[in-house]
Scaffold this motif. Structure first.
Motif, PDB file in Angstrom:
ATOM      1  N   VAL A 113     -21.109  -5.803 -35.299  1.00  0.00           N
ATOM      2  CA  VAL A 113     -21.092  -5.783 -36.758  1.00  0.00           C
ATOM      3  C   VAL A 113     -21.380  -7.168 -37.310  1.00  0.00           C
ATOM      4  CG1 VAL A 113     -19.612  -5.451 -38.786  1.00  0.00           C
ATOM      5  CG2 VAL A 113     -19.622  -3.752 -36.945  1.00  0.00           C
ATOM      6  N   PHE A 114     -20.778  -8.178 -36.724  1.00  0.00           N
ATOM      7  CA  PHE A 114     -21.070  -9.545 -37.176  1.00  0.00           C
ATOM      8  C   PHE A 114     -22.556  -9.842 -37.008  1.00  0.00           C
ATOM      9  CE2 PHE A 114     -21.677 -14.085 -36.547  1.00  0.00           C
ATOM     10  CZ  PHE A 114     -21.061 -14.600 -37.667  1.00  0.00           C
ATOM     11  N   GLY A 115     -23.129  -9.448 -35.878  1.00  0.00           N
ATOM     12  CA  GLY A 115     -24.547  -9.688 -35.638  1.00  0.00           C
ATOM     13  C   GLY A 115     -25.431  -9.006 -36.666  1.00  0.00           C
ATOM     14  N   LEU A 116     -25.043  -7.802 -37.088  1.00  0.00           N
ATOM     15  CA  LEU A 116     -25.794  -7.102 -38.130  1.00  0.00           C
ATOM     16  C   LEU A 116     -25.825  -7.917 -39.416  1.00  0.00           C
ATOM     17  CD1 LEU A 116     -27.093  -4.584 -39.495  1.00  0.00           C
ATOM     18  CD2 LEU A 116     -24.749  -3.758 -39.895  1.00  0.00           C
ATOM     19  N   TYR A 117     -24.656  -8.332 -39.878  1.00  0.00           N
ATOM     20  CA  TYR A 117     -24.602  -9.082 -41.131  1.00  0.00           C
ATOM     21  C   TYR A 117     -25.259 -10.454 -40.999  1.00  0.00           C
ATOM     22  CZ  TYR A 117     -21.669  -5.506 -43.191  1.00  0.00           C
ATOM     23  OH  TYR A 117     -21.204  -4.313 -43.701  1.00  0.00           O
ATOM     24  N   GLU A 118     -25.152 -11.072 -39.838  1.00  0.00           N
ATOM     25  CA  GLU A 118     -25.787 -12.369 -39.622  1.00  0.00           C
ATOM     26  C   GLU A 118     -27.302 -12.237 -39.742  1.00  0.00           C
ATOM     27  OE1 GLU A 118     -25.175 -15.983 -36.468  1.00  0.00           O
ATOM     28  OE2 GLU A 118     -25.448 -13.969 -35.634  1.00  0.00           O
ATOM     29  N   THR A 119     -27.863 -11.210 -39.112  1.00  0.00           N
ATOM     30  CA  THR A 119     -29.305 -11.009 -39.152  1.00  0.00           C
ATOM     31  C   THR A 119     -29.788 -10.681 -40.550  1.00  0.00           C
ATOM     32  OG1 THR A 119     -29.320 -10.229 -36.861  1.00  0.00           O
ATOM     33  CG2 THR A 119     -31.198  -9.609 -38.232  1.00  0.00           C
ATOM     34  N   VAL A 120     -29.105  -9.785 -41.221  1.00  0.00           N
ATOM     35  CA  VAL A 120     -29.552  -9.330 -42.541  1.00  0.00           C
ATOM     36  C   VAL A 120     -29.377 -10.422 -43.587  1.00  0.00           C
ATOM     37  CG1 VAL A 120     -29.171  -7.648 -44.382  1.00  0.00           C
ATOM     38  CG2 VAL A 120     -29.132  -6.916 -41.989  1.00  0.00           C
ATOM     39  N   SER A 121     -28.233 -11.082 -43.585  1.00  0.00           N
ATOM     40  CA  SER A 121     -27.964 -12.080 -44.626  1.00  0.00           C
ATOM     41  C   SER A 121     -28.938 -13.251 -44.555  1.00  0.00           C
ATOM     42  CB  SER A 121     -26.522 -12.584 -44.513  1.00  0.00           C
ATOM     43  OG  SER A 121     -26.321 -13.289 -43.299  1.00  0.00           O
ATOM     44  N   ARG A 122     -29.424 -13.541 -43.351  1.00  0.00           N
ATOM     45  CA  ARG A 122     -30.312 -14.688 -43.167  1.00  0.00           C
ATOM     46  C   ARG A 122     -31.632 -14.511 -43.916  1.00  0.00           C
ATOM     47  NH1 ARG A 122     -31.485 -14.328 -37.771  1.00  0.00           N
ATOM     48  NH2 ARG A 122     -29.327 -14.860 -37.271  1.00  0.00           N
ATOM     49  N   HIS A 138     -16.486   4.860 -39.636  1.00  0.00           N
ATOM     50  CA  HIS A 138     -15.541   4.889 -38.508  1.00  0.00           C
ATOM     51  C   HIS A 138     -15.414   3.529 -37.834  1.00  0.00           C
ATOM     52  CE1 HIS A 138     -15.585   9.145 -39.209  1.00  0.00           C
ATOM     53  NE2 HIS A 138     -16.888   9.182 -39.011  1.00  0.00           N
ATOM     54  N   PHE A 139     -15.698   2.483 -38.614  1.00  0.00           N
ATOM     55  CA  PHE A 139     -15.470   1.115 -38.148  1.00  0.00           C
ATOM     56  C   PHE A 139     -14.452   0.459 -39.059  1.00  0.00           C
ATOM     57  CE2 PHE A 139     -16.114  -3.438 -38.260  1.00  0.00           C
ATOM     58  CZ  PHE A 139     -16.077  -3.750 -36.901  1.00  0.00           C
ATOM     59  N   GLU A 140     -13.433  -0.160 -38.472  1.00  0.00           N
ATOM     60  CA  GLU A 140     -12.392  -0.819 -39.254  1.00  0.00           C
ATOM     61  C   GLU A 140     -12.523  -2.333 -39.138  1.00  0.00           C
ATOM     62  OE1 GLU A 140      -8.493   0.634 -38.530  1.00  0.00           O
ATOM     63  OE2 GLU A 140      -9.043   2.742 -38.821  1.00  0.00           O
ATOM     64  N   PHE A 141     -12.776  -2.960 -40.255  1.00  0.00           N
ATOM     65  CA  PHE A 141     -12.852  -4.418 -40.297  1.00  0.00           C
ATOM     66  C   PHE A 141     -11.454  -5.016 -40.157  1.00  0.00           C
ATOM     67  CE2 PHE A 141     -16.812  -3.385 -42.377  1.00  0.00           C
ATOM     68  CZ  PHE A 141     -17.657  -4.454 -42.129  1.00  0.00           C
ATOM     69  N   SER A 142     -11.342  -6.082 -39.417  1.00  0.00           N
ATOM     70  CA  SER A 142     -10.138  -6.913 -39.482  1.00  0.00           C
ATOM     71  C   SER A 142     -10.352  -7.962 -40.562  1.00  0.00           C
ATOM     72  CB  SER A 142      -9.892  -7.601 -38.137  1.00  0.00           C
ATOM     73  OG  SER A 142     -10.924  -8.540 -37.860  1.00  0.00           O
ATOM     74  N   ASP A 143      -9.272  -8.519 -41.073  1.00  0.00           N
ATOM     75  CA  ASP A 143      -9.417  -9.598 -42.046  1.00  0.00           C
ATOM     76  C   ASP A 143     -10.138 -10.789 -41.420  1.00  0.00           C
ATOM     77  OD1 ASP A 143      -8.158  -8.038 -43.890  1.00  0.00           O
ATOM     78  OD2 ASP A 143      -6.303  -9.207 -43.967  1.00  0.00           O
ATOM     79  N   GLU A 144      -9.902 -11.011 -40.141  1.00  0.00           N
ATOM     80  CA  GLU A 144     -10.556 -12.129 -39.456  1.00  0.00           C
ATOM     81  C   GLU A 144     -12.072 -11.933 -39.418  1.00  0.00           C
ATOM     82  OE1 GLU A 144      -6.424 -12.153 -38.835  1.00  0.00           O
ATOM     83  OE2 GLU A 144      -7.834 -10.515 -38.382  1.00  0.00           O
ATOM     84  N   LEU A 145     -12.513 -10.696 -39.173  1.00  0.00           N
ATOM     85  CA  LEU A 145     -13.956 -10.433 -39.171  1.00  0.00           C
ATOM     86  C   LEU A 145     -14.529 -10.611 -40.574  1.00  0.00           C
ATOM     87  CD1 LEU A 145     -16.536  -9.572 -37.753  1.00  0.00           C
ATOM     88  CD2 LEU A 145     -15.852  -7.180 -38.099  1.00  0.00           C
ATOM     89  N   HIS A 146     -13.820 -10.138 -41.569  1.00  0.00           N
ATOM     90  CA  HIS A 146     -14.264 -10.380 -42.943  1.00  0.00           C
ATOM     91  C   HIS A 146     -14.409 -11.878 -43.194  1.00  0.00           C
ATOM     92  CE1 HIS A 146     -14.642  -6.558 -44.826  1.00  0.00           C
ATOM     93  NE2 HIS A 146     -13.382  -6.184 -44.674  1.00  0.00           N
ATOM     94  N   GLY A 147     -13.464 -12.656 -42.688  1.00  0.00           N
ATOM     95  CA  GLY A 147     -13.531 -14.097 -42.873  1.00  0.00           C
ATOM     96  C   GLY A 147     -14.760 -14.712 -42.231  1.00  0.00           C
ATOM     97  N   ARG A 148     -15.131 -14.248 -41.047  1.00  0.00           N
ATOM     98  CA  ARG A 148     -16.333 -14.750 -40.360  1.00  0.00           C
ATOM     99  C   ARG A 148     -17.593 -14.375 -41.134  1.00  0.00           C
ATOM    100  NH1 ARG A 148     -16.869 -12.385 -34.661  1.00  0.00           N
ATOM    101  NH2 ARG A 148     -18.652 -13.818 -34.561  1.00  0.00           N
ATOM    102  N   ILE A 149     -17.659 -13.112 -41.541  1.00  0.00           N
ATOM    103  CA  ILE A 149     -18.852 -12.647 -42.241  1.00  0.00           C
ATOM    104  C   ILE A 149     -18.986 -13.333 -43.597  1.00  0.00           C
ATOM    105  CG2 ILE A 149     -19.893 -10.618 -43.339  1.00  0.00           C
ATOM    106  CD1 ILE A 149     -18.708  -8.950 -41.034  1.00  0.00           C
TER     107      ILE A 149
END
Length: 297
Positions: A113-122, A138-149
């Motif tokens: 999921v991080f890789g998806l947002y990294e690629t698209v946002s760039r 059916h994917f649950e974000f953690s707050d930590e992942l939100h923080g990275r993205i």
């Protein structure tokens, strides 16, 4: 990223075509009401059921008839290559922002999921809203992942699926997330029943289903919260509780909102892509009565 009410209209359609005239009428209603932004091709807009060409057409219609109101376009798709193509289409259409959910048939990992947002946002030239919707992805974000993205370029908002019902718990939840993301990234609440509580707890945006069809009712809640009148925002939301409950009884908001559009004459029947159906029989009659009781028009 566009604080206030972000209203998500239905994309009326049948098996032959999108009802473009009905969609334009819905967008123009939102503009006339004074919503803060319009979110086309979200879950209420049935984006997952449309081709790339249909989605590009809807994005173009929304921007053309938005009258300067910012338009956020959903770009979720199964493959990253398709998300990138949809992002390009949205930007060409003149979208003011894009909305991305981590859609997948196979369950995704946090790194994927991080890789998806990294690629698209760039590759974006407009702001991106992270669409956290575990009910459909059916994917649950953690707050930590939100923080990275949230550290990625062009990420400007996070659309969370709701907050706890108790006000202090809701505020604590928003504060936990706020501590992990930059100040330029807004937190938006979805799940209409939680909107007033989320706004009162510090969310800057309500990404609203009901606002896409009945913007005046939703705007009243938002403006009360923005004015610091938490009690009035809660009262107005409480008045809508029969509708929020009906969403749950019908398996979600989409079928209810589509049926409401049909009942009010703003969309023809059918207005959803098969195999989805709008409500019939007693459920349809109950909704008609609810709309009248709540004076939603």
């Amino acid at each position: 990223m566009f604080p206030g009410l972000s209203a998500f209209p239905l994309t009326p359609m049948n098996e032959d075509a999108i009802d473009e005239a009905a969609f334009v009428r819905l967008v123009e209603r939102l503009v006339a009401a004074g919503v803060d932004s319009i979110g086309c091709l979200g879950s209420t807009g049935s984006y997952a059921y449309l081709t790339r060409a249909e989605r590009a057409r809807i994005a173009g219609l929304a921007v053309a008839h938005a009258g300067g109101t910012p338009v956020i376009v959903g770009i979720g798709a199964l493959r990253t290559r398709d998300v990138l193509a949809l992002a390009e289409d949205a930007q060409k259409a003149g979208a003011s922002g894009v909305l991305l959910a981590p859609v997948s048939y196979q369950k995704l990992s946090a790194d994927e999921v991080f890789g998806l947002y990294e690629t698209v946002s760039r590759g974006l030239s407009v702001p991106l809203c992270v669409y956290d919707n575990p009910g459909t992805t059916h994917f649950e974000f953690s707050d930590e992942l939100h923080g990275r993205i949230a550290q990625l370029p062009n990420v400007r908002s996070i659309k969370i699926p709701g907050v706890p019902a108790e006000p202090d718990a809701a505020r604590a939840r928003v504060e936990r997330l706020r501590a992990l993301i930059p100040p330029h990234v807004s937190i938006g609440v979805s799940g209409d029943a939680f909107a007033a509580t989320g706004l009162n707890a510090g969310c800057e945006v309500w990404y609203s289903v009901v606002g896409g069809l009945f913007p005046k009712a939703a705007l009243a809640i938002v403006r009360a919260a923005q004015a610091g009148d938490a009690q009035e925002a809660a009262r107005l939301s409480g008045r809508m509780q029969p509708l929020w409950s009906f969403f749950g009884q019908c398996g979600g908001s989409l079928r209810v909102i589509a049926t409401a559009a049909e009942l009010r004459g703003w969309a023809g029947h059918p207005s959803l892509p098969l195999p989805l159906n709008t409500l019939e029989g007693a459920a349809r009659q109950r909704l008609a009565a609810l709309l009248d009781e709540l004076e939603l028009a």
